[in-house]
Design a protein around this motif. Structure first.
Motif, short mmCIF file in Angstrom:
data_model
loop_
_atom_site.label_atom_id
_atom_site.label_comp_id
_atom_site.label_asym_id
_atom_site.label_seq_id
_atom_site.Cartn_x
_atom_site.Cartn_y
_atom_site.Cartn_z
N GLN A 1 10.89 -0.52 0.32
CA GLN A 1 11.61 -1.50 0.85
C GLN A 1 10.82 -3.00 0.62
OE1 GLN A 1 14.10 -1.25 4.54
NE2 GLN A 1 13.02 0.65 4.64
N PHE A 2 9.39 -2.92 0.57
CA PHE A 2 8.62 -3.99 0.37
C PHE A 2 8.32 -4.51 -1.20
CE2 PHE A 2 7.20 -2.24 4.35
CZ PHE A 2 6.59 -3.42 5.36
N CYS A 3 8.18 -3.39 -1.95
CA CYS A 3 7.73 -3.93 -3.42
C CYS A 3 9.10 -3.42 -4.41
CB CYS A 3 6.41 -3.45 -3.85
SG CYS A 3 6.38 -1.35 -3.87
N ASN A 4 9.97 -2.44 -3.97
CA ASN A 4 10.98 -2.01 -4.86
C ASN A 4 10.57 -1.01 -5.63
OD1 ASN A 4 12.84 -3.83 -3.78
ND2 ASN A 4 12.24 -5.41 -5.05
N GLN A 5 9.34 -0.66 -5.56
CA GLN A 5 8.76 0.63 -6.34
C GLN A 5 9.43 1.84 -6.09
OE1 GLN A 5 6.04 1.00 -8.51
NE2 GLN A 5 6.92 2.93 -8.90
N GLN A 6 9.78 2.77 -6.86
CA GLN A 6 10.69 3.67 -6.87
C GLN A 6 10.04 5.12 -7.05
OE1 GLN A 6 14.14 5.21 -9.64
NE2 GLN A 6 15.39 4.29 -7.76
N HIS B 1 1.02 -1.15 -0.16
CA HIS B 1 0.07 0.03 0.11
C HIS B 1 1.00 1.24 0.01
CE1 HIS B 1 0.65 -1.24 4.36
NE2 HIS B 1 0.54 0.10 4.62
N CYS B 2 1.99 1.24 -0.49
CA CYS B 2 2.86 2.30 -0.63
C CYS B 2 2.20 3.28 -1.90
CB CYS B 2 4.20 1.84 -0.93
SG CYS B 2 4.60 1.27 -2.64
N SER B 3 2.47 4.40 -1.85
CA SER B 3 2.01 5.57 -2.79
C SER B 3 2.92 6.32 -2.92
CB SER B 3 0.74 5.89 -2.59
OG SER B 3 0.68 6.63 -1.52
N GLU C 1 1.93 9.64 -2.56
CA GLU C 1 1.22 10.41 -1.62
C GLU C 1 1.99 10.13 -0.26
OE1 GLU C 1 -3.02 12.09 0.27
OE2 GLU C 1 -2.88 10.51 -1.29
N ARG C 2 1.89 8.80 -0.22
CA ARG C 2 2.74 8.31 1.40
C ARG C 2 3.87 8.90 1.44
NH1 ARG C 2 -0.05 4.10 4.36
NH2 ARG C 2 -2.24 3.71 3.52
N THR C 3 4.77 8.64 0.34
CA THR C 3 5.89 8.89 0.05
C THR C 3 6.38 10.51 0.39
OG1 THR C 3 6.55 7.14 -1.25
CG2 THR C 3 8.24 8.84 -0.92
N ALA C 4 5.37 11.16 -0.09
CA ALA C 4 5.46 12.96 0.05
C ALA C 4 5.26 13.32 1.57
CB ALA C 4 4.38 13.28 -0.88
N ASN C 5 4.10 12.35 1.98
CA ASN C 5 3.92 12.72 3.59
C ASN C 5 5.33 12.09 4.26
OD1 ASN C 5 1.60 13.46 2.92
ND2 ASN C 5 0.63 11.49 3.37
N ALA C 6 6.05 11.40 4.13
CA ALA C 6 7.35 11.01 4.67
C ALA C 6 8.23 11.83 4.48
CB ALA C 6 7.69 9.47 4.19
N LEU C 7 8.66 12.64 3.27
CA LEU C 7 9.35 13.74 3.10
C LEU C 7 8.93 14.99 3.82
CD1 LEU C 7 9.74 13.31 -0.70
CD2 LEU C 7 11.49 12.56 1.12
N GLU C 8 7.70 15.12 3.87
CA GLU C 8 7.21 16.42 4.72
C GLU C 8 7.54 16.15 6.21
OE1 GLU C 8 3.43 18.56 3.65
OE2 GLU C 8 2.95 16.56 3.55
#
Length: 282
Positions: A259-264, A226-228, A230-237
């Motif tokens: 780290q779960f699915c290797n999506q970049q 369930h990575c996305s 949007e979630r990654t941007a929230n982590a950067l915030e």
């Protein structure tokens, strides 16, 4: 189906059960990874356990298990949604060997987290005092939920699976005094080869053919991260503007790998400015 969860209930008493078998889910979780064989085994068991735990969810959400240690395994994570989407990862040192959960993780804790889409997050913690992951999970249900539970976890190089039996609230009213002892004894006669190669309905008939069982429809299990963006941007915030702009200046862009699915996910100057506004130089 190669990846399936079979839930069932014993009609003569307040005991429920689940049987899980995963193959494609495990393959996807291991894809592109160079885990040592003992690490693969532990991750495979953890994925099976997450699906079994997810089978008891009564709301929309996810359940996860996580352990951090000072041993050869530094991080173990697996989670599953109420829709049976599972994922997992493991961080290890090359020195990992087959052994007890304590030898692999060192002194640590197993954290079980339930995250409903709506409502309060719940977390239970159990020390890694038993020999195996399945025994630690049984300890969790006994200590945190006060529910007697049997869990069996198996894995080979291609498949993983598990069997869980659990007393339900109201078991004390069951007239068959020997029911729990009988069912757990029968369950423990199954072998790894049987659980990983025999169709769930067939295996349950072999084990409990003298008991009255109701089967729920089989449910497909699948790998789902369930990575996305949007979630990654929230982590950067959460990381903060200054840190992000420093990374941007150093690398030209910020690249974050799941780290779960290797999506970049890649974030350039315009993306970071959209998060924080133009960089104010001092």
């Amino acid at each position: 189906m190669t990846d399936t969860l079979q839930r069932f209930v014993f009609n003569e008493g307040e005991v429920r059960g689940e049987l899980v078998l995963i193959e494609d889910t495990l393959k996807t979780a291991l894809e592109g990874r160079d885990y040592p064989e003992p690490a693969q085994q532990l991750l495979a068991q953890s994925l099976s356990a997450a699906v079994l735990l997810g089978g008891v969810l009564k709301m929309k959400g996810r359940i996860s298990l996580q352990a951090k240690g000072q041993g050869p395994v530094t991080l173990l994570m697996a989670d599953c949604s109420n829709e049976r989407g599972a994922r997992g990862l493991i961080h290890t040192e090359d020195s990992i060997q087959h052994g007890s959960i304590g030898e692999q993780l060192g002194h640590g804790q197993l954290v079980i987290t339930i995250e409903p889409e709506q409502g309060q997050r719940y977390q239970g913690i159990v020390p890694l005092e038993s020999e195996t992951l399945q025994e630690c999970l049984q300890d969790y249900f006994t200590r945190s939920e006060q529910l007697d539970t049997l869990i069996l976890l198996f894995a080979d190089n291609e498949r993983a699976g598990g069997l869980m039996l659990q007393k339900m609230p109201g078991y004390e009213t069951t007239e068959d005094d020997d029911l729990w002892n009988r069912l757990t004894h029968l369950a423990q006669t199954t072998s790894q080869q049987e659980l990983l190669s025999v169709a769930p309905e067939t295996l349950l008939h072999r084990l409990f053919h003298e008991e009255s069982i109701s089967l729920y429809p089989e449910e497909p299990v699948f790998f789902h991260c369930h990575c996305s963006r949007e979630r990654t941007a929230n982590a950067l915030e959460t990381l903060g503007a200054q840190e992000c702009y420093d990374l941007l200046a150093e690398q030209g862009e910020i690249s974050v790998d799941c780290q779960f699915c290797n999506q970049q996910y890649r974030f350039g100057q315009d993306d970071i400015e959209a998060l924080f506004g133009p960089h104010q130089r001092h």
